[in-house]
Scaffold this motif. Structure first.
Motif, PDB file in Angstrom:
ATOM      1  N   PRO A 373       0.822  -1.214   0.000  1.00 20.71           N
ATOM      2  CA  PRO A 373       0.000   0.000   0.000  1.00 20.71           C
ATOM      3  C   PRO A 373       0.853   1.260   0.000  1.00 20.71           C
ATOM      4  O   PRO A 373       1.872   1.336   0.691  1.00 20.71           O
ATOM      5  N   LYS A 374       0.424   2.232  -0.786  1.00 20.00           N
ATOM      6  CA  LYS A 374       1.143   3.509  -0.907  1.00 20.00           C
ATOM      7  C   LYS A 374       0.173   4.636  -0.555  1.00 20.00           C
ATOM      8  O   LYS A 374      -0.917   4.715  -1.102  1.00 20.00           O
ATOM      9  N   TYR A 375       0.618   5.510   0.347  1.00 20.85           N
ATOM     10  CA  TYR A 375      -0.243   6.571   0.861  1.00 20.85           C
ATOM     11  C   TYR A 375       0.354   7.948   0.600  1.00 20.85           C
ATOM     12  O   TYR A 375       1.577   8.130   0.637  1.00 20.85           O
ATOM     13  N   VAL A 376      -0.533   8.909   0.385  1.00 22.38           N
ATOM     14  CA  VAL A 376      -0.193  10.328   0.463  1.00 22.38           C
ATOM     15  C   VAL A 376      -1.088  10.918   1.547  1.00 22.38           C
ATOM     16  O   VAL A 376      -2.319  10.821   1.466  1.00 22.38           O
ATOM     17  N   ASP A 387      -4.534   6.365  -9.226  1.00 19.88           N
ATOM     18  CA  ASP A 387      -3.570   5.367  -9.713  1.00 19.88           C
ATOM     19  C   ASP A 387      -3.247   4.312  -8.660  1.00 19.88           C
ATOM     20  O   ASP A 387      -2.117   3.817  -8.577  1.00 19.88           O
ATOM     21  N   GLY A 388      -4.230   3.959  -7.840  1.00 18.52           N
ATOM     22  CA  GLY A 388      -4.013   2.950  -6.808  1.00 18.52           C
ATOM     23  C   GLY A 388      -3.319   3.476  -5.569  1.00 18.52           C
ATOM     24  O   GLY A 388      -3.080   2.721  -4.613  1.00 18.52           O
ATOM     25  N   ILE A 389      -2.972   4.760  -5.575  1.00 24.05           N
ATOM     26  CA  ILE A 389      -2.315   5.393  -4.416  1.00 24.05           C
ATOM     27  C   ILE A 389      -3.398   6.008  -3.534  1.00 24.05           C
ATOM     28  O   ILE A 389      -4.259   6.761  -4.020  1.00 24.05           O
ATOM     29  N   ILE A 390      -3.362   5.690  -2.251  1.00 22.42           N
ATOM     30  CA  ILE A 390      -4.417   6.104  -1.327  1.00 22.42           C
ATOM     31  C   ILE A 390      -4.089   7.469  -0.738  1.00 22.42           C
ATOM     32  O   ILE A 390      -3.009   7.667  -0.166  1.00 22.42           O
ATOM     33  N   HIS A 391      -5.027   8.406  -0.874  1.00 21.74           N
ATOM     34  CA  HIS A 391      -4.880   9.703  -0.223  1.00 21.74           C
ATOM     35  C   HIS A 391      -5.744   9.730   1.032  1.00 21.74           C
ATOM     36  O   HIS A 391      -6.900   9.306   1.016  1.00 21.74           O
ATOM     37  N   LYS A 392      -5.181  10.210   2.138  1.00 21.02           N
ATOM     38  CA  LYS A 392      -5.936  10.334   3.380  1.00 21.02           C
ATOM     39  C   LYS A 392      -5.641  11.664   4.040  1.00 21.02           C
ATOM     40  O   LYS A 392      -4.536  12.196   3.921  1.00 21.02           O
ATOM     41  N   ASN A 393      -6.634  12.166   4.756  1.00 22.31           N
ATOM     42  CA  ASN A 393      -6.406  13.323   5.603  1.00 22.31           C
ATOM     43  C   ASN A 393      -5.560  12.887   6.791  1.00 22.31           C
ATOM     44  O   ASN A 393      -5.800  11.821   7.386  1.00 22.31           O
ATOM     45  N   ILE A 394      -4.574  13.671   7.150  1.00 22.52           N
ATOM     46  CA  ILE A 394      -3.666  13.299   8.244  1.00 22.52           C
ATOM     47  C   ILE A 394      -4.431  13.068   9.544  1.00 22.52           C
ATOM     48  O   ILE A 394      -4.151  12.119  10.283  1.00 22.52           O
ATOM     49  N   LYS A 395      -5.415  13.898   9.824  1.00 24.92           N
ATOM     50  CA  LYS A 395      -6.186  13.746  11.062  1.00 24.92           C
ATOM     51  C   LYS A 395      -6.878  12.384  11.091  1.00 24.92           C
ATOM     52  O   LYS A 395      -6.884  11.700  12.120  1.00 24.92           O
ATOM     53  N   ASP A 396      -7.456  11.988   9.962  1.00 26.50           N
ATOM     54  CA  ASP A 396      -8.137  10.689   9.897  1.00 26.50           C
ATOM     55  C   ASP A 396      -7.158   9.537  10.095  1.00 26.50           C
ATOM     56  O   ASP A 396      -7.452   8.559  10.783  1.00 26.50           O
TER      57      ASP A 396
END
Length: 402
Positions: A373-376, A387-396
Motif C-alpha cells: 500500500p502507498k499513501y499520500v 492510480d491505486g495510491i491512497i490519499h488520506k487526511n492526516i487527522k483521519d
C-alpha cells in the motif's frame, strides 16, 4: 488520568510473569502513570494493596535507598510480611547505584513481579542486558498521540471539533502534563523549555559527563531546528566550524547519540528501495515531541510540512512500525514502515495546493512496482486518491486504529 490502552495491551500478557517489565521514555512522557494504571489493574484483579511495593527515586525521601545494598535490604524486609507474590515498582531506577544488581538479585531471592522505569535507553538496555539477558521486556512510552490528545480534550470540551483539537495539538504537542496547565500558552512554553533543559542537564550532560556544555547545546539545538532534514555528523561539524567551533565528526556523533539515549531524538536510516539495502550515510532525526520544538526553537507553523512529518513518524513508531526513509533514484519517499509481514509507503505534505505539488507527492511512487500500500497524507479534506495510491487526511490517519 487517561487510560493509555495502547501500552496496557502490550504489557498485560507479561503481568504476573517473572520477566522484568522495563518501561522507558523521555522524562514526563507518562511512565509513572503507566505504573499507576498497572497497579490499578492488579488491584481490580484481586491483588491486595499490601502486596504492592512502590519506590519513586525522584523523591528525596528515598535518598538513603539509592545504593544496591540498602535497597535490597529494604525490599527483602518489606516482602517478609507479604503472603504470596510481591509486586514491586521502581520508578526512575537509574538513580540507584548498581541498581541492575538489585533487580537481578530480587528476581532470584523472592517470588516477585517487577516493573521498572527509566529515562535513558542506554542505561536500560546495555547494562540491564548484561545481568538479565533474555529475562526482561522493554516498552517505550511516547507523549500523547493525537488520538489520546483528542480524547482528553473532548472529555471536558465535548463540542470541540477534530480540527480544533488538531490545531491545539500542532501548537502544543503531546506532553501529558500540559493538561494540568490547561494549555495556556505562556505556562506551556515555560514548562516545555524547562523540560528540555532538564533532559539536557540530567539525562545527557550528567549521564555522559559532558564538559563542553556550550557545544552540546549547539548540536542539540541544530538537530531540534532541523527535525526531519537529512544531514550527517560531517555536515554539522562543518556548520559549527563556520560558527567558530572546531569539532571532529566523531564527537558530534557521540553528542547526537547522547540525545538519542535520552529519548529526545529518534534516528531514521535511509533505505535504497531498488537495492533493498540500508544506506549508511545521512540519517534523519525526529524530535520526540513537536511541542518541545515550538517552545525551544519556535516557527512550527512556518515549517508545517516538517512538523506534520514528525507527527506521522512518531505515530508510526508508536504503532510498532520499524521506519526508514526511502530512496529511489534521485527521489525520496518520506517513510517506509514495516511491521511483521506488513509494509506501507507514506508521503506527507501540508496541502496538495497545486498540480506540481500533487505530481511530486504521487509521482514518487511511479516506478515502484511492488504491491505494498502507498499513501499520500495531507490536510486536504477531499479524497484525491489516484492510480491505486491512497490519499488520506492526516487527522483521519492519526485517529484510525492500525
Amino acid at each position: 488520568m487517561i487510560k493509555r490502552e495502547l501500552y496496557l495491551e502490550r504489557i498485560r500478557p507479561f503481568m504476573h510473569k517473572d520477566l522484568i517489565k522495563v518501561i522507558t521514555g523521555i522524562r514526563r512522557c507518562g511512565k509513572s502513570v503507566i505504573l499507576q494504571l498497572i497497579q490499578k489493574e492488579l488491584e481490580n484483579e484481586g491483588i491486595t494493596p499490601s502486596s504492592i511495593l512502590n519506590y519513586n527515586f525522584e523523591s528525596l525521601k528515598l535518598a538513603k535507598l539509592c545504593t544496591a545494598e540498602a535497597l535490597h535490604k529494604d525490599v527483602i524486609d518489606k516482602t517478609k510480611a507479604i503472603s504470596g507474590k510481591a509486586y514491586i515498582f521502581f520508578d526512575e531506577i537509574q538513580e540507584v547505584e548498581n541498581w541492575e544488581k538489585v533487580i537481578n538479585s530480587l528476581r532470584i531471592d523472592i517470588d516477585c513481579d517487577i516493573y521498572i522505569t527509566g529515562s535513558n535507553s542506554k542505561l536500560l538496555s546495555g547494562e540491564l542486558s548484561t545481568y538479565l539477558a533474555g529475562r526482561y521486556v522493554e516498552f517505550i512510552i511516547y507523549p500523547f498521540s493525537f488520538k489520546e490528545f483528542c480524547s482528553l480534550i473532548k472529555k471536558t470540551k465535548p463540542k470541540s471539533s477534530t480540527a480544533e483539537c488538531f490545531n491545539l495539538y500542532i501548537k502544543f504537542g503531546g506532553m501529558p502534563y500540559l493538561w494540568n496547565l490547561e494549555y495556556q500558552e505562556e505556562p506551556v512554553k515555560q514548562y516545555l523549555q524547562d523540560l528540555y533543559n532538564a533532559v539536557e542537564l540530567k539525562d545527557i550532560i550528567r549521564r555522559n559527563k559532558i564538559r563542553d556544555v556550550d557545544l552540546l547545546e549547539r548540536i542539540i539545538n541544530y538537530i531540534t531546528a532541523n527535525t526531519g532534514n537529512t544531514f550527517s555528523a560531517t555536515s554539522i561539524s562543518k556548520y559549527l566550524k563556520n560558527e567558530g567551533r572546531t569539532i571532529a565528526p566523531e564527537t558530534v556523533l557521540n553528542y547526537i547519540h547522547a540525545g538519542i539515549d535520552a529519548f529526545l531524538f529518534y534516528p531514521v536510516k535511509r533505505q535504497d528501495v531498488e537495492g533493498k539495502k540500508i544506506l549508511s550515510v545521512q540519517e534523519k532525526y525526529y524530535i520526540v515531541d513537536h511541542g518541545i520544538r515550538e517552545a525551544v526553537i519556535g516557527d512550527n507553523m512556518a515549517n508545517i510540512n516538517m512538523i506534520l512529518e514528525n507527527i506521522v513518524f512518531l505515530e508510526l513508531i508508536r504503532r510498532g512500525y520499524k521506519v526508514t526513509v526511502g530512496k529511489y533514484a534521485q527521489k525520496e519517499i518520506d517513510f517506509i514502515a514495516q511491521k511483521q509481514a506488513k509494509t506501507i509507503y507514506i508521503q506527507v505534505c501540508y496541502i496538495l495546493a497545486t498540480q506540481e505539488t500533487s505530481e511530486r507527492e504521487f509521482g514518487v511512487y511511479r516506478n515502484i512496482k511492488d504491491n505494498y500500500p502507498k499513501y499520500v497524507l495531507s490536510l486536504d479534506e477531499f479524497d484525491m486518491s489516484r492510480d491505486g495510491i491512497i490519499h488520506k487526511n492526516i487527522k483521519d490517519f492519526l485517529l484510525e486504529d492500525d
